[in-house]
Design an enzyme around this catalytic site. Structure first.
Site, PDB file in Angstrom:
ATOM      1  N   SER A 176      -2.822  22.490  15.859  1.00 20.17           N
ATOM      2  CA  SER A 176      -2.864  21.092  15.436  1.00 20.17           C
ATOM      3  C   SER A 176      -1.499  20.503  15.105  1.00 20.17           C
ATOM      4  O   SER A 176      -1.309  19.295  15.217  1.00 20.17           O
ATOM      5  CB  SER A 176      -3.803  20.936  14.243  1.00 20.17           C
ATOM      6  OG  SER A 176      -3.466  21.828  13.202  1.00 20.17           O
ATOM      7  N   HIS A 204      -8.634  20.003  18.768  1.00 18.09           N
ATOM      8  CA  HIS A 204      -7.697  19.164  19.516  1.00 18.09           C
ATOM      9  C   HIS A 204      -7.757  19.384  21.019  1.00 18.09           C
ATOM     10  O   HIS A 204      -6.980  18.793  21.762  1.00 18.09           O
ATOM     11  CB  HIS A 204      -6.269  19.396  19.006  1.00 18.09           C
ATOM     12  CG  HIS A 204      -6.116  19.080  17.558  1.00 18.09           C
ATOM     13  ND1 HIS A 204      -5.845  17.799  17.092  1.00 18.09           N
ATOM     14  CD2 HIS A 204      -6.250  19.849  16.454  1.00 18.09           C
ATOM     15  CE1 HIS A 204      -5.799  17.820  15.774  1.00 18.09           C
ATOM     16  NE2 HIS A 204      -6.041  19.053  15.363  1.00 18.09           N
ATOM     17  N   LYS A 236     -11.899  13.725  16.182  1.00 14.95           N
ATOM     18  CA  LYS A 236     -10.661  13.570  16.950  1.00 14.95           C
ATOM     19  C   LYS A 236     -10.952  12.840  18.255  1.00 14.95           C
ATOM     20  O   LYS A 236     -11.253  11.667  18.199  1.00 14.95           O
ATOM     21  CB  LYS A 236     -10.019  14.924  17.099  1.00 14.95           C
ATOM     22  CG  LYS A 236      -9.605  15.281  15.651  1.00 14.95           C
ATOM     23  CD  LYS A 236      -9.072  16.444  15.229  1.00 14.95           C
ATOM     24  CE  LYS A 236      -8.720  16.372  13.755  1.00 14.95           C
ATOM     25  NZ  LYS A 236      -8.948  17.669  13.111  1.00 14.95           N
TER      26      LYS A 236
END
Ligand SMILES: *Cc1c(COP(=O)(O)O)cnc(C)c1O
Length: 382
Positions: A176, A204, A236
């Protein structure tokens, strides 16, 4: 009693004091921070779905249908057909038999690790894993060992020393704060050799990597046999809120029985589940968002190299500029803000000591001129 003011002063002096920015705009790259117009490069809304009109419409329709709160935990009467349909769609998306929704990614990681491991067991984590994964390891009361970043050989050595108890290998898919990928094929083979579970937190990777946005699992072509515990967060690239774990029927049923952060918390609002079903569809079908993101990433990297800036080994939208010193990183972030560019300075303990950085993130919602503007301002201040 500890003197909190003294401790706060100490944080100030070490350049480690954290402050919230007060935003006054909907999710997006053009905004208002602390009363000024900004162009933002710090969100995790990598595909620009958080404020997509169809997602917003689904949220509104969901609220009409379901109201606001779910009213209870999943095991009481908070588990609706909306949650259930989203779980089935996430299972199909990840090519796993089942998926289980959690209220946040942080809770997912605490819940999964502490359900699978306890005293006498062993958890192995990459040194740069997300805080929630490390906290899950600590909460489990298993013996927690950290291996060198991305180093399958180091992991192999540590696994070989353990002959009793459960063994769980845990890693970020995309790191991250660095943006690089874990060497998953190597880690999967190593885990298998030592009869250890492999758990990947792909917060991610989903939406960003893989032809269908299936993340690092799709990127490396790893099925459930190689990668039995796959975690994703919905806050995200999905542009929503919540998280999930995907895996075998037995894994999911076991977590429903044993994962305390699943059992003892309110189910996320059903309207959020409805909106997330739409964002999941867009994430898979709008391949142009991934393509645009990749082209913006390449544009940024080319431009930054021309400016002589040192980039990290990342092909993802996380493009950090390593600064080192805490105060310098904060000063740079403030200088960028004066020019209307919002990038956050990331400091220890989020990153290792001496590893303060500007965490630049790109989104499919940016235009090429936005990236050029970022580069122009970086040239001015860096
Ligand atoms: C953001 C993040 C989480 C936490 O997810 P939330 O849903 O925001 O709680 C977990 N793991 C990683 C790697 C993350 O980046």
């Amino acid at each position: 009693m500890r003197d909190l003011n003294t401790e706060l002063t100490r944080l100030h002096q070490a350049g480690l004091y954290r402050q919230r920015r007060i935003m006054a705009n909907a999710a997006g790259v053009y905004g208002h921070a602390d009363g000024r117009e900004v162009l933002a490069f710090c969100s995790n809304d990598y595909l620009g779905l958080a404020n997509h009109p169809e997602v917003v419409k689904a949220l509104q329709a969901g609220a009409e249908r379901w109201g606001l709160g779910s009213g209870a935990a999943h095991l009481v009467n908070g588990h609706t057909t909306a949650h259930h349909a989203l779980e089935a769609e996430l299972a199909a998306f990840t090519n796993r038999p089942r998926a289980l929704l959690f209220s946040t990614g942080y809770m997912t990681n605490l819940g999964v690790i502490a359900a699978l491991c306890g005293r006498g067991d062993h958890v192995f984590e990459d040194r740069l894993n997300h805080a929630s994964l490390l906290d899950g390891g600590l909460l489990s009361q298993a013996r927690l060992q950290r291996y060198a970043h991305g180093d399958g050989a180091a992991l192999d050595g540590k696994l070989a020393q353990r002959t009793t108890g459960e063994k769980l290998v845990v890693t970020d898919g995309v790191f991250s704060m660095d943006g690089d990928l874990a060497p998953l094929p190597q880690l999967a083979a190593t885990a298998k050799r030592h009869d250890a579970w492999l758990m990947v937190d792909d917060a991610h990777g989903f939406g960003v990597l893989g032809a269908n946005g299936g993340g690092t699992a799709e990127h490396f072509g790893l099925g459930m046999d190689a990668l039995p515990i796959l975690v994703g967060t919905l806050g995200k690239a999905f542009g929503s809120f919540g998280a999930f774990v995907a895996g075998s029927d037995a894994l999911i049923e076991f977590l429903i029985q044993k994962a305390r952060p699943y059992i003892y918390t309110t189910a996320l609002p059903p309207a959020v589940a409805e909106a997330t079903r739409v964002s999941l569809k867009l994430l898979q079908t709008d391949t142009w968002r991934r393509e645009k993101l990749q082209s913006l990433i390449q544009r940024f990297r080319r431009g930054a190299e021309e400016l002589g800036l040192t980039l990290m080994q990342s092909q993802t939208p996380i493009q950090p500029l390593l600064i080192g010193d805490n105060d310098k990183a904060v000063a740079l972030s403030q200088a960028l803000l004066k020019q209307g560019i919002l990038v956050s300075a990331i400091r220890p303990p989020t990153v290792p000591e001496g590893g303060a950085r500007l965490r630049i993130t790109l989104s499919a919602a940016h235009r090429e001129v936005d990236v050029d503007q970022l580069l122009t301002v970086l040239e001015m201040v860096a």
